[in-house]
Design a protein around this motif. Structure first.
Motif, PDB file in Angstrom:
ATOM      1  N   THR A 162       0.829  -1.201   0.000  1.00  0.00           N
ATOM      2  CA  THR A 162       0.000   0.000   0.000  1.00  0.00           C
ATOM      3  C   THR A 162       0.867   1.255   0.000  1.00  0.00           C
ATOM      4  OG1 THR A 162      -0.134   0.027   2.426  1.00  0.00           O
ATOM      5  CG2 THR A 162      -1.830  -1.181   1.245  1.00  0.00           C
ATOM      6  N   ARG A 163       0.323   2.297  -0.616  1.00  0.00           N
ATOM      7  CA  ARG A 163       1.004   3.593  -0.665  1.00  0.00           C
ATOM      8  C   ARG A 163      -0.004   4.663  -0.258  1.00  0.00           C
ATOM      9  NH1 ARG A 163       2.794   0.531  -4.876  1.00  0.00           N
ATOM     10  NH2 ARG A 163       5.044   0.284  -5.136  1.00  0.00           N
ATOM     11  N   THR A 164      -0.191   4.808   1.027  1.00  0.00           N
ATOM     12  CA  THR A 164      -1.160   5.763   1.552  1.00  0.00           C
ATOM     13  C   THR A 164      -0.545   7.156   1.604  1.00  0.00           C
ATOM     14  OG1 THR A 164      -2.185   4.018   2.882  1.00  0.00           O
ATOM     15  CG2 THR A 164      -2.671   6.296   3.496  1.00  0.00           C
ATOM     16  N   ARG A 165      -1.169   8.095   0.924  1.00  0.00           N
ATOM     17  CA  ARG A 165      -0.656   9.460   0.922  1.00  0.00           C
ATOM     18  C   ARG A 165      -0.652  10.039   2.332  1.00  0.00           C
ATOM     19  NH1 ARG A 165      -3.206  12.490  -4.436  1.00  0.00           N
ATOM     20  NH2 ARG A 165      -1.492  11.927  -5.846  1.00  0.00           N
ATOM     21  N   ARG A 166       0.428  10.664   2.664  1.00  0.00           N
ATOM     22  CA  ARG A 166       0.664  11.274   3.983  1.00  0.00           C
ATOM     23  C   ARG A 166       0.608  10.228   5.099  1.00  0.00           C
ATOM     24  NH1 ARG A 166      -2.160  14.698   0.850  1.00  0.00           N
ATOM     25  NH2 ARG A 166      -4.148  13.817   1.500  1.00  0.00           N
ATOM     26  N   GLY A 167       0.726   8.961   4.713  1.00  0.00           N
ATOM     27  CA  GLY A 167       0.683   7.896   5.706  1.00  0.00           C
ATOM     28  C   GLY A 167       1.862   7.928   6.658  1.00  0.00           C
ATOM     29  N   ARG A 168       3.053   8.264   6.148  1.00  0.00           N
ATOM     30  CA  ARG A 168       4.227   8.297   7.016  1.00  0.00           C
ATOM     31  C   ARG A 168       4.114   9.417   8.040  1.00  0.00           C
ATOM     32  NH1 ARG A 168       8.413   5.335   6.736  1.00  0.00           N
ATOM     33  NH2 ARG A 168       7.775   4.599   4.668  1.00  0.00           N
ATOM     34  N   ARG A 169       3.631  10.583   7.592  1.00  0.00           N
ATOM     35  CA  ARG A 169       3.455  11.683   8.548  1.00  0.00           C
ATOM     36  C   ARG A 169       2.361  11.364   9.566  1.00  0.00           C
ATOM     37  NH1 ARG A 169       2.586  17.010   5.175  1.00  0.00           N
ATOM     38  NH2 ARG A 169       2.153  15.579   3.432  1.00  0.00           N
ATOM     39  N   ALA A 170       1.298  10.739   9.098  1.00  0.00           N
ATOM     40  CA  ALA A 170       0.226  10.350  10.009  1.00  0.00           C
ATOM     41  C   ALA A 170       0.730   9.345  11.032  1.00  0.00           C
ATOM     42  CB  ALA A 170      -0.940   9.768   9.218  1.00  0.00           C
ATOM     43  N   SER A 171       1.560   8.408  10.574  1.00  0.00           N
ATOM     44  CA  SER A 171       2.096   7.398  11.487  1.00  0.00           C
ATOM     45  C   SER A 171       2.954   8.049  12.569  1.00  0.00           C
ATOM     46  CB  SER A 171       2.904   6.367  10.698  1.00  0.00           C
ATOM     47  OG  SER A 171       3.375   5.339  11.540  1.00  0.00           O
ATOM     48  N   LYS A 172       3.780   9.014  12.181  1.00  0.00           N
ATOM     49  CA  LYS A 172       4.629   9.697  13.166  1.00  0.00           C
ATOM     50  C   LYS A 172       3.784  10.434  14.196  1.00  0.00           C
ATOM     51  CE  LYS A 172       8.791  10.234  10.339  1.00  0.00           C
ATOM     52  NZ  LYS A 172       9.712  11.201   9.693  1.00  0.00           N
ATOM     53  N   ARG A 173       2.691  11.045  13.747  1.00  0.00           N
ATOM     54  CA  ARG A 173       1.826  11.748  14.707  1.00  0.00           C
ATOM     55  C   ARG A 173       1.184  10.768  15.681  1.00  0.00           C
ATOM     56  NH1 ARG A 173      -0.951  16.904  11.590  1.00  0.00           N
ATOM     57  NH2 ARG A 173       0.870  17.417  10.344  1.00  0.00           N
ATOM     58  N   LEU A 174       0.809   9.613  15.146  1.00  0.00           N
ATOM     59  CA  LEU A 174       0.167   8.631  16.007  1.00  0.00           C
ATOM     60  C   LEU A 174       1.143   8.041  17.014  1.00  0.00           C
ATOM     61  CD1 LEU A 174      -2.775   7.798  15.975  1.00  0.00           C
ATOM     62  CD2 LEU A 174      -2.134   5.732  14.733  1.00  0.00           C
ATOM     63  N   MET A 175       2.399   7.896  16.621  1.00  0.00           N
ATOM     64  CA  MET A 175       3.403   7.315  17.511  1.00  0.00           C
ATOM     65  C   MET A 175       3.542   8.090  18.812  1.00  0.00           C
ATOM     66  SD  MET A 175       6.468   6.392  14.853  1.00  0.00           S
ATOM     67  CE  MET A 175       6.288   5.189  13.562  1.00  0.00           C
ATOM     68  N   SER A 176       3.398   9.398  18.754  1.00  0.00           N
ATOM     69  CA  SER A 176       3.600  10.239  19.941  1.00  0.00           C
ATOM     70  C   SER A 176       2.297  10.704  20.574  1.00  0.00           C
ATOM     71  CB  SER A 176       4.442  11.467  19.567  1.00  0.00           C
ATOM     72  OG  SER A 176       3.807  12.234  18.561  1.00  0.00           O
ATOM     73  N   SER A 177       1.179  10.153  20.111  1.00  0.00           N
ATOM     74  CA  SER A 177      -0.123  10.673  20.555  1.00  0.00           C
ATOM     75  C   SER A 177      -0.666  10.010  21.810  1.00  0.00           C
ATOM     76  CB  SER A 177      -1.146  10.487  19.425  1.00  0.00           C
ATOM     77  OG  SER A 177      -1.440   9.105  19.249  1.00  0.00           O
ATOM     78  N   GLY A 178      -0.184   8.820  22.109  1.00  0.00           N
ATOM     79  CA  GLY A 178      -0.775   8.047  23.195  1.00  0.00           C
ATOM     80  C   GLY A 178      -1.849   7.089  22.731  1.00  0.00           C
ATOM     81  N   VAL A 179      -2.286   7.194  21.467  1.00  0.00           N
ATOM     82  CA  VAL A 179      -3.218   6.221  20.900  1.00  0.00           C
ATOM     83  C   VAL A 179      -2.460   4.917  20.660  1.00  0.00           C
ATOM     84  CG1 VAL A 179      -4.631   5.640  18.879  1.00  0.00           C
ATOM     85  CG2 VAL A 179      -4.708   7.945  19.839  1.00  0.00           C
ATOM     86  N   GLN A 180      -3.021   3.816  21.109  1.00  0.00           N
ATOM     87  CA  GLN A 180      -2.307   2.544  21.046  1.00  0.00           C
ATOM     88  C   GLN A 180      -2.754   1.630  19.919  1.00  0.00           C
ATOM     89  OE1 GLN A 180      -2.922   1.435  25.349  1.00  0.00           O
ATOM     90  NE2 GLN A 180      -0.718   1.081  25.243  1.00  0.00           N
ATOM     91  N   LEU A 181      -3.928   1.883  19.328  1.00  0.00           N
ATOM     92  CA  LEU A 181      -4.458   0.959  18.326  1.00  0.00           C
ATOM     93  C   LEU A 181      -4.943   1.697  17.090  1.00  0.00           C
ATOM     94  CD1 LEU A 181      -6.617  -1.674  20.286  1.00  0.00           C
ATOM     95  CD2 LEU A 181      -4.624  -2.144  18.853  1.00  0.00           C
ATOM     96  N   LEU A 182      -4.457   1.258  15.925  1.00  0.00           N
ATOM     97  CA  LEU A 182      -4.979   1.674  14.630  1.00  0.00           C
ATOM     98  C   LEU A 182      -5.521   0.423  13.946  1.00  0.00           C
ATOM     99  CD1 LEU A 182      -5.257   3.899  12.404  1.00  0.00           C
ATOM    100  CD2 LEU A 182      -3.088   3.020  11.486  1.00  0.00           C
ATOM    101  N   LEU A 183      -6.818   0.418  13.656  1.00  0.00           N
ATOM    102  CA  LEU A 183      -7.473  -0.729  13.033  1.00  0.00           C
ATOM    103  C   LEU A 183      -7.660  -0.447  11.551  1.00  0.00           C
ATOM    104  CD1 LEU A 183     -10.318  -1.274  15.671  1.00  0.00           C
ATOM    105  CD2 LEU A 183      -7.993  -2.214  15.696  1.00  0.00           C
ATOM    106  N   THR A 184      -7.248  -1.388  10.688  1.00  0.00           N
ATOM    107  CA  THR A 184      -7.308  -1.176   9.252  1.00  0.00           C
ATOM    108  C   THR A 184      -7.764  -2.439   8.539  1.00  0.00           C
ATOM    109  OG1 THR A 184      -5.022  -1.843   8.763  1.00  0.00           O
ATOM    110  CG2 THR A 184      -5.359   0.421   9.472  1.00  0.00           C
TER     111      THR A 184
END
Length: 254
Positions: A162-184
């Protein structure tokens, strides 16, 4: 608390036996919620949406759904470009969330698009402002779980890269957010990947399989996820020989 994660049902190309067995499982599992990570339909037809909604109504308890790339009208280009999710919303707007169950806040994030300036319109894209709204609204007395269709980053070993646009930036934001689960979903193969940020922070990216005949390299499957005070348990149930069996389990600290 315990919830079931389905994805990629693809009514119109569904596997009737897999859906029937999954329905029986959900009706007896006594889960606290059901989360569906997109692609409820195959071509976005009215008849497919009706079948998907009728199926959803047979599942017990509170539910949250998000749209997938197949949940736009495939053959109606005007609607795909101008109102790609109007048909989806007419059937599933009541399940958009956020959904709060037993101290867990489930939020949907739409990563699908009806049309894009790229060769593969089925690829995902993250609107960072939509993600920020979810993260800004995160409360400290409830754990937050985000559900979307496309993985932010391609799962290791997935048959679909998969090649999700802005996915890498979104992932970095999630890493430091305290959210523990991303369901896909989207990749039709169950997977659990820990995305680690700085100082050990990070999140679990959990993909569910499919209940359709559009298989890739895995049988039909879904996930049962359990959250307690100290751990997150991911249980993968695969359809083999006419029934679902526990096919994998991983336990992670909270």
């Amino acid at each position: 608390m315990k919830f079931i994660q389905f994805s990629d049902i693809h009514f119109g190309a569904e596997d009737p036996a897999a859906i029937e067995a999954a329905t029986d499982f959900a009706q007896t599992e006594n889960a606290d919620a059901t989360i569906i990570c997109g692609d409820l339909t195959q071509r976005g037809k009215q008849s497919e949406f009706l079948a998907a909604r009728n199926w959803l109504d047979t599942l017990p308890g509170p539910k949250l759904t998000v749209a997938g790339n197949h949940d736009t009208p495939l053959l109606h280009l005007w609607h795909r470009a101008r109102k790609p999710f109007s048909r989806y919303a007419s059937y599933f707007e009541a399940f958009e969330g956020p959904l709060i169950v037993k101290g867990v806040r489930f939020c949907g994030l739409n990563t699908s698009r009806g049309w894009q300036f790229r060769r593969n319109w089925a690829e995902g894209a993250v609107r960072l402002r939509d993600l920020d709204e979810i993260l800004d609204g995160k409360t400290y007395d409830a754990a937050t779980v985000i559900a979307c269709h496309h993985p932010f980053l391609s799962p290791p070993g997935s048959p679909l890269n998969t090649r999700t646009r802005r996915g890498r930036r979104a992932s970095k934001r999630l890493m430091s957010s305290g959210v523990q689960l991303l369901l896909t979903g989207h990749v039709h193969t169950p997977s659990v990947t820990f995305r680690e940020g700085e100082h050990g922070s990070g999140y679990l990216s959990v993909s569910a399989g499919t209940l359709s005949r559009r298989l890739r390299e895995a049988p039909p499957s879904f996930n049962v996820i359990e959250l307690d005070d100290d751990t997150i348990s991911i249980n993968i149930h695969s359809f083999r020989n006419g029934q679902y069996r526990l096919d994998g389990r991983s336990v992670w600290p909270r």
